[in-house]
Design an enzyme around this catalytic site. Structure first.
Site, PDB file in Angstrom:
ATOM      1  N   CYS A 102      41.805  31.181  47.604  1.00 49.07           N
ATOM      2  CA  CYS A 102      42.814  32.171  47.212  1.00 49.07           C
ATOM      3  C   CYS A 102      43.739  31.523  46.194  1.00 49.07           C
ATOM      4  O   CYS A 102      44.140  30.379  46.378  1.00 49.07           O
ATOM      5  CB  CYS A 102      43.703  32.554  48.383  1.00 49.07           C
TER       6      CYS A 102
ATOM      7  N   GLU B 137      36.044  32.094  45.491  1.00 49.49           N
ATOM      8  CA  GLU B 137      35.558  32.915  46.600  1.00 49.49           C
ATOM      9  C   GLU B 137      35.636  34.394  46.212  1.00 49.49           C
ATOM     10  O   GLU B 137      36.581  34.816  45.553  1.00 49.49           O
ATOM     11  CB  GLU B 137      36.442  32.639  47.825  1.00 49.49           C
TER      12      GLU B 137
HETATM   13  N1  ACO Z   1      47.768  42.672  33.398  1.00 49.73           N
HETATM   14  C1  ACO Z   1      46.895  42.366  32.402  1.00 49.73           C
HETATM   15  N2  ACO Z   1      46.385  41.129  32.233  1.00 49.73           N
HETATM   16  C2  ACO Z   1      46.737  40.194  33.112  1.00 49.73           C
HETATM   17  C3  ACO Z   1      47.624  40.424  34.175  1.00 49.73           C
HETATM   18  C4  ACO Z   1      48.160  41.739  34.289  1.00 49.73           C
HETATM   19  N3  ACO Z   1      49.017  42.043  35.251  1.00 49.73           N
HETATM   20  N4  ACO Z   1      47.798  39.298  34.869  1.00 49.73           N
HETATM   21  C5  ACO Z   1      47.048  38.354  34.278  1.00 49.73           C
HETATM   22  N5  ACO Z   1      46.412  38.919  33.224  1.00 49.73           N
HETATM   23  C6  ACO Z   1      45.505  38.229  32.304  1.00 49.73           C
HETATM   24  C7  ACO Z   1      46.344  37.562  31.252  1.00 49.73           C
HETATM   25  O1  ACO Z   1      46.455  38.388  30.109  1.00 49.73           O
HETATM   26  C8  ACO Z   1      45.577  36.318  30.975  1.00 49.73           C
HETATM   27  O2  ACO Z   1      44.555  36.537  30.029  1.00 49.73           O
HETATM   28  P1  ACO Z   1      44.751  36.085  28.474  1.00 49.73           P
HETATM   29  O3  ACO Z   1      45.272  34.690  28.508  1.00 49.73           O
HETATM   30  O4  ACO Z   1      43.380  36.197  27.939  1.00 49.73           O
HETATM   31  O5  ACO Z   1      45.729  37.046  27.920  1.00 49.73           O
HETATM   32  C9  ACO Z   1      44.884  36.012  32.275  1.00 49.73           C
HETATM   33  O6  ACO Z   1      44.854  37.205  33.014  1.00 49.73           O
HETATM   34  C10 ACO Z   1      45.566  34.935  33.059  1.00 49.73           C
HETATM   35  O7  ACO Z   1      46.933  35.012  32.902  1.00 49.73           O
HETATM   36  P2  ACO Z   1      47.883  33.951  33.566  1.00 49.73           P
HETATM   37  O8  ACO Z   1      49.263  34.143  33.008  1.00 49.73           O
HETATM   38  O9  ACO Z   1      47.301  32.602  33.449  1.00 49.73           O
HETATM   39  O10 ACO Z   1      47.800  34.405  35.083  1.00 49.73           O
HETATM   40  P3  ACO Z   1      49.000  34.571  36.109  1.00 49.73           P
HETATM   41  O11 ACO Z   1      49.884  33.369  36.087  1.00 49.73           O
HETATM   42  O12 ACO Z   1      49.652  35.859  35.899  1.00 49.73           O
HETATM   43  O13 ACO Z   1      48.208  34.538  37.500  1.00 49.73           O
HETATM   44  C11 ACO Z   1      46.980  35.610  39.206  1.00 49.73           C
HETATM   45  C12 ACO Z   1      47.065  35.314  37.713  1.00 49.73           C
HETATM   46  C13 ACO Z   1      46.962  34.292  39.987  1.00 49.73           C
HETATM   47  C14 ACO Z   1      45.718  36.367  39.506  1.00 49.73           C
HETATM   48  C15 ACO Z   1      48.241  36.435  39.571  1.00 49.73           C
HETATM   49  O14 ACO Z   1      48.167  37.664  38.942  1.00 49.73           O
HETATM   50  C16 ACO Z   1      48.427  36.645  41.060  1.00 49.73           C
HETATM   51  O15 ACO Z   1      48.925  35.792  41.768  1.00 49.73           O
HETATM   52  N6  ACO Z   1      48.034  37.837  41.532  1.00 49.73           N
HETATM   53  C17 ACO Z   1      48.195  38.206  42.926  1.00 49.73           C
HETATM   54  C18 ACO Z   1      47.207  37.480  43.779  1.00 49.73           C
HETATM   55  C19 ACO Z   1      45.779  37.644  43.281  1.00 49.73           C
HETATM   56  O16 ACO Z   1      45.338  38.731  42.958  1.00 49.73           O
HETATM   57  N7  ACO Z   1      45.045  36.508  43.257  1.00 49.73           N
HETATM   58  C20 ACO Z   1      43.663  36.454  42.890  1.00 49.73           C
HETATM   59  C21 ACO Z   1      42.812  36.861  44.019  1.00 49.73           C
HETATM   60  S1  ACO Z   1      41.118  36.452  43.813  1.00 49.73           S
HETATM   61  C22 ACO Z   1      40.979  34.874  44.483  1.00 49.73           C
HETATM   62  O17 ACO Z   1      41.920  34.393  45.040  1.00 49.73           O
HETATM   63  C23 ACO Z   1      39.731  34.126  44.376  1.00 49.73           C
END
Ligand code: ACO
Ligand code: ZN
Length: 440
Positions: A261, A295
């Site tokens: 996660c 995962e």
């Molecule tokens: N809308 C559109 N694009 C997004 C968004 C959003 N809300 N969030 C991230 N992205 C895209 C970004 O544009 C970026 O792509 P780019 O660099 O090509 O523009 C990419 O995703 C990563 O962006 P980061 O800034 O590095 O990611 P962030 O720090 O926002 O973290 C994460 C991403 C961890 C998924 C965060 O959104 C989060 O914690 N979400 C809630 C928990 C979650 O869903 N975790 C993943 C579950 S799956 C697993 O755990 C295996």
């Protein structure tokens, strides 16, 4: 021995039920209220009973039966009514303060250990963590008595959660932690990553998962944290190491997952921290010499982040390869250089239309759209996002560490090992595997 003199002991009790036989009367006199409840006593006349009771002594002769009689103070109907009224008023008052539905408040909530997301339907709506008040996205299974409070106060260093701001302030004044427990295995500028063992720091990791669940829909790891390692990303300043996000990883993943996660705190999202931690997870995979994958299922944001990371990682490798049309450019070679699994590489290339079926043949060709890849990488560079610097990692794979910590093998095994043929670099022996399998 009974303190009561023998002559003053209660006369033999009658059998409790007809035909049940005469049970020996306990040496300790029975309290009045209880004696009156036994059905056999109904047959004893009131006078005889009074005389019987007067003959008794209570509390080692300090009280007679009348003085020991508490029936006058037993709660009556009016007392019960007053109690119920007070309880309902308190529940309604709490409901007004916390915004719970009135019916739920009136019903009251038992103080049970966590009953899971489907528990009583309460939800922590916000947490205050460090400088932020953060809205929850999903239900997190905080214990019921905490779930009733829509706002919880969380210590940003030890992640302990509290219901009242008063307790929280007192905690902050005396909390000894200024960084996550565990080892700081990476530091670059103001960013650090700590490795925290779920077995050694169980409460911290459970608290971490409860925060994570507030933003994760599908994942269900909260309490069984021992088989996991947690990589906690912090920003540090003079006050300490401020929690920004984390990911968890199984110590031994049968499916080859290198990340279970991942969660970045909402106020810290969209700054590249998600991709930074993903890059970190692949760096560890490369150090382990095993390709890894996240995962499944991935959340929407998880998929967006991974797609973006995979694309960048693959394009960087493809454009850095000297002879782009040589047989050295293969999916296996990309896997080795990125730590990604062959499946993830293929799916990324297919999505980008860079895997094309050869006409008339059963195999595929890797057809790189170089201008497109270069433009993509340029755009990524323009964002000036933080990257992982492999040279700043201070870490050994978990299994190797466990093997290093293990006591030396007995002499007869040492002999066996020294007589075995030497291994070539990168080859893994069965010995290493079995060391890794030792309980940790
Ligand atoms: N809308 C559109 N694009 C997004 C968004 C959003 N809300 N969030 C991230 N992205 C895209 C970004 O544009 C970026 O792509 P780019 O660099 O090509 O523009 C990419 O995703 C990563 O962006 P980061 O800034 O590095 O990611 P962030 O720090 O926002 O973290 C994460 C991403 C961890 C998924 C965060 O959104 C989060 O914690 N979400 C809630 C928990 C979650 O869903 N975790 C993943 C579950 S799956 C697993 O755990 C295996
Ligand atoms: Zn604390």
């Amino acid at each position: 021995p009974p303190a009561t003199p023998k002559s003053r002991q209660t006369p033999k009790a009658k059998p409790a039920t007809p035909g049940s036989g005469g049970q020996a009367q306990p040496a300790t006199p029975t309290p009045v209220a209880k004696r009156r409840k036994t059905p056999s006593k109904k047959r004893v006349s009131a006078q005889a009973e009074a005389a019987d009771l007067d003959a008794r002594v209570f509390f080692e002769n300090r009280l007679n039966a009348r003085e020991a009689d508490t029936t006058a103070y037993a709660p009556g109907d009016s007392d019960r009514l007053a109690f119920e009224e007070a309880r309902t008023a308190a529940a309604l008052e709490e409901a007004r303060e916390t915004g719970l539905p009135q019916a739920a408040a009136e019903a009251g909530t038992p103080s049970t250990p966590c009953s899971g997301a489907a528990g009583v339907g309460y939800q922590v709506k916000k947490i205050q963590l460090g400088a932020y008040e953060i809205d929850s996205w999903y239900i997190s299974p905080y214990p019921d008595e905490y779930s009733r409070h829509p706002l919880l106060y969380v210590c940003e260093f030890c992640l302990k959660y509290m219901k009242s701001v008063y307790t929280f302030r007192r905690h902050c004044a005396k909390c000894p932690l200024r960084h996550p427990p565990g080892d700081e295995i990476y530091r670059d500028g103001n960013l650090s990553v700590f490795e925290v063992d779920g077995r050694k720091n169980k409460i911290y990791c459970q608290n971490l998962c409860l925060i994570g669940k507030m933003f994760l829909d599908t994942k269900t790891l909260y309490y069984d944290v021992e088989p996991f390692l947690f990589y906690v990303l912090c920003e540090h300043d003079t006050d300490g190491y401020h929690f920004a996000g984390y990911y968890s990883k199984e110590k031994r993943s049968v499916q080859g997952y290198n990340l279970s996660c991942i969660m970045i705190l909402p106020p810290k999202q969209r700054e590249g921290y998600g991709k930074l931690l993903i890059e970190f997870s692949y760096l560890l995979s490369k150090k382990e010499g095993l390709p890894g994958s996240p995962e499944k299922p991935l959340s929407d944001f998880g998929l967006l982040s991974y797609r973006s990371y995979w694309r960048r990682a693959i394009y960087e490798i493809l454009l850095a390869m000297p002879a782009r049309d040589s047989p050295a450019v293969s999916i296996e070679a990309i896997s080795k250089k990125t730590g990604m699994t062959v499946d993830d590489i293929i799916s990324t290339l297919q999505t980008d239309g860079m895997l094309q079926r050869q006409p008339g043949l059963s195999n595929y060709a890797l057809v790189v759209d170089v201008p497109r890849a270069e433009a993509y990488l340029q755009r990524a560079r323009d964002k000036s996002l933080r990257r992982i610097d492999p040279a700043k990692l201070r870490w050994a794979p978990f299994l190797t560490k466990a093997a290093a910590d293990a006591p030396p093998p007995p002499p007869h095994l040492q002999q066996l090992r020294s007589s075995a043929a030497p291994m070539s670099d990168g080859e893994q022996s069965d010995d290493e595997q079995s060391d890794g399998d030792a309980p940790t």
